[in-house]
Scaffold this active site. Structure first.
Site, PDB file in Angstrom:
ATOM      1  N   ASP A 185       0.817  -1.216   0.000  1.00 12.01           N
ATOM      2  CA  ASP A 185       0.000   0.000   0.000  1.00 12.01           C
ATOM      3  C   ASP A 185       0.846   1.259   0.000  1.00 12.01           C
ATOM      4  OD1 ASP A 185      -1.906  -1.904   0.324  1.00 12.01           O
ATOM      5  OD2 ASP A 185      -2.716  -1.145   2.205  1.00 12.01           O
TER       6      ASP A 185
ATOM      7  N   CYS B  51      -0.883  -7.774  -1.447  1.00 10.62           N
ATOM      8  CA  CYS B  51      -0.850  -6.654  -0.482  1.00 10.62           C
ATOM      9  C   CYS B  51       0.277  -6.827   0.532  1.00 10.62           C
ATOM     10  CB  CYS B  51      -2.150  -6.590   0.305  1.00 10.62           C
ATOM     11  SG  CYS B  51      -3.632  -6.540  -0.674  1.00 10.62           S
TER      12      CYS B  51
ATOM     13  N   ASP C 125      -5.336  -4.170  -6.839  1.00  8.18           N
ATOM     14  CA  ASP C 125      -4.822  -5.541  -6.882  1.00  8.18           C
ATOM     15  C   ASP C 125      -5.804  -6.633  -6.469  1.00  8.18           C
ATOM     16  OD1 ASP C 125      -4.592  -4.650  -4.260  1.00  8.18           O
ATOM     17  OD2 ASP C 125      -2.500  -5.246  -4.015  1.00  8.18           O
TER      18      ASP C 125
ATOM     19  N   HIS D 244      -7.443   0.297  -4.164  1.00 12.63           N
ATOM     20  CA  HIS D 244      -6.364  -0.609  -4.561  1.00 12.63           C
ATOM     21  C   HIS D 244      -6.769  -1.471  -5.757  1.00 12.63           C
ATOM     22  CE1 HIS D 244      -4.846  -0.158  -0.176  1.00 12.63           C
ATOM     23  NE2 HIS D 244      -4.790   0.950  -0.875  1.00 12.63           N
TER      24      HIS D 244
ATOM     25  N   ASP E 164      -2.329   5.809  -3.040  1.00 15.12           N
ATOM     26  CA  ASP E 164      -1.750   4.638  -2.389  1.00 15.12           C
ATOM     27  C   ASP E 164      -0.945   3.904  -3.453  1.00 15.12           C
ATOM     28  OD1 ASP E 164      -3.045   5.241  -0.024  1.00 15.12           O
ATOM     29  OD2 ASP E 164      -4.081   3.314   0.144  1.00 15.12           O
TER      30      ASP E 164
HETATM   31  O1  DAV Z   1     -11.666  -6.010  -3.034  1.00 18.85           O
HETATM   32  O2  DAV Z   1     -11.563  -5.283  -1.008  1.00 18.85           O
HETATM   33  C1  DAV Z   1      -8.732  -5.111  -1.544  1.00 18.85           C
HETATM   34  C2  DAV Z   1      -7.395  -4.552  -1.937  1.00 18.85           C
HETATM   35  C3  DAV Z   1      -6.479  -4.567  -0.787  1.00 18.85           C
HETATM   36  N1  DAV Z   1      -5.176  -4.026  -1.122  1.00 18.85           N
HETATM   37  C4  DAV Z   1     -11.099  -5.367  -2.147  1.00 18.85           C
HETATM   38  C5  DAV Z   1      -9.808  -4.689  -2.474  1.00 18.85           C
END
Ligand code: DAV
Length: 377
Positions: free
Chosen positions: A110, A352, A248, A246, A197
């Site tokens: 992050d 992550c 990913d 995010h 981020d």
């Molecule tokens: O689908 O909650 C999570 C991404 C965490 N880096 C989600 C995204």
């Protein structure tokens, strides 16, 4: 002890991994409510109203799985470094804001953005994450001393005043209303100052695809474009996501020419053109094996697709995600299953929980055929 010579170099998420940082769950807190977290946590989440240090037993379980990831990687000859947790249960006080606790250092992805020989600490929008980069300071210092070409960088520290957020942005609204807002690019963060981020930035060689969402604004992308003048910064967004934070668990490159997209958060047609123009295939990710995330977790069940690619043929996948593993077998990958759900509540999945230091390979131009209108301007 003989010191290992560090080389920092990573341009994408799929070339052969040689050196990586794996986070730690120690001392992690659930931060008190603040504008940016309010917008991320679903109104029916078990995290609403909770804050303070996470229960020790859950920290120990998460650390066991983070240690297992470390062992798996080291067993394959990949060097693993770990952050130095600080006492996260302390207030953050600046001239512009204060909040009662910090967060943790389980998800290095992050905050640390590796682009080639540079590692950049991101200007994150959560006030509780203001000092998180300090957990990586010892490692950065070591890389700086070891690698004469390593660029140790920090984006402008954001002020995070109330002007950086829309007040009451997500109060009492339905999922449908959230989806309408996010589809219209109406997010909790304003354009008052550059914010992003690192986990919103998808690195594919010369092209960086940035998700415009709750944690990354256009000003942040403009800053990235000026900071990386030899790269092309593209704006992407995924309208089906009510909590876009995010990239990913939404858009995951698997190897040159192949990307996996969350079928509930499809990249809009006009934004697909650059992939089609360069013969990149976008496939739907397999469905998650679970109907709900583990307790006290920020993320969705789509952490199923938050995988760690070790090279063009090898991937680490959460061990219970049968459908996702099957898809990787069908795509010709060797799958390394690893139990990781106990780590999810601490900040996400296998991608992550890691940050690249070294992958073999150079900065390639995978998108020589550019399409007008996709780059930040
Ligand atoms: O689908 O909650 C999570 C991404 C965490 N880096 C989600 C995204």
């Amino acid at each position: 002890m003989e010191s290992l010579q560090t080389v920092v170099n990573s341009w994408n998420d799929f070339d052969t991994l040689r050196h990586v940082i794996v986070g730690r769950a120690d001392l992690t807190c659930i931060p008190p409510s603040e504008p940016a977290t309010e917008a991320k946590i679903p109104s029916n989440s078990d995290m609403r109203g909770m804050w303070g240090p996470r229960p020790l037993a859950t920290i120990e379980k998460a650390n066991e799985q983070l240690d297992s990831l470390t062992c798996l990687l080291e067993g394959r000859g990949i060097r693993v470094d770990r952050p130095t947790p600080i006492q996260w249960n302390q207030a953050v006080v600046t001239p512009d804001f204060s909040t009662q606790s910090m967060f943790g250092c389980m998800p290095p992805r992050d905050v640390l953005l590796t682009v080639g020989k540079e590692i950049l600490s991101a200007p994150m929008s959560f006030r509780c994450r203001y000092w998180e980069y300090l957990a990586y300071h010892t490692l950065m210092q070591q890389y700086f001393d070891d690698d004469p070409e390593f660029r140790w960088e920090q984006a402008p520290r954001p002020r995070l005043t109330d002007r950086s957020y829309k007040a009451g942005y997500f109060d009492d609204i339905t999922i449908e209303e959230r989806l309408e807002r996010t589809a219209m690019l109406d997010f909790v963060t304003t354009e008052d100052e550059p914010l992003f981020d690192a986990a919103d930035v998808l690195r594919i060689g010369k092209d960086l695809f940035c998700q415009h969402g709750l944690t990354t604004n256009r000003r942040g992308m403009k800053w990235l474009q000026r900071h990386f003048p030899n790269h092309r910064i593209h704006v992407v967004n995924f309208p089906g996501d009510p909590y876009p934070i995010h990239i990913d668990a939404t858009f995951v490159p698997l190897r040159p020419g192949l990307i996996m997209n969350n079928p509930n958060r499809r990249l809009p047609e006009d934004q697909r053109k650059i992939f089609a123009a360069n013969d990149w295939e976008i496939v739907d990710a397999a469905r998650p094996a679970h109907n709900s995330p583990p307790p006290l977790c920020y993320s969705s069940v789509w952490l199923s697709m938050n995988v760690l690619i070790l090279d063009h043929k090898t991937v680490v996948v959460e061990a219970s995600e049968n459908y996702q593993m099957d898809q990787f077998y069908e795509l010709g990958f060797e799958v390394l299953p690893l139990a990781f759900r106990d780590a999810y509540p601490f900040g996400g999945g296998l991608h992550c929980a890691t940050a690249d230091v070294l992958r073999v390979g150079d900065c390639e131009d995978y998108f020589p055929n550019q399409v007008p209108g996709t780059q930040i301007s």
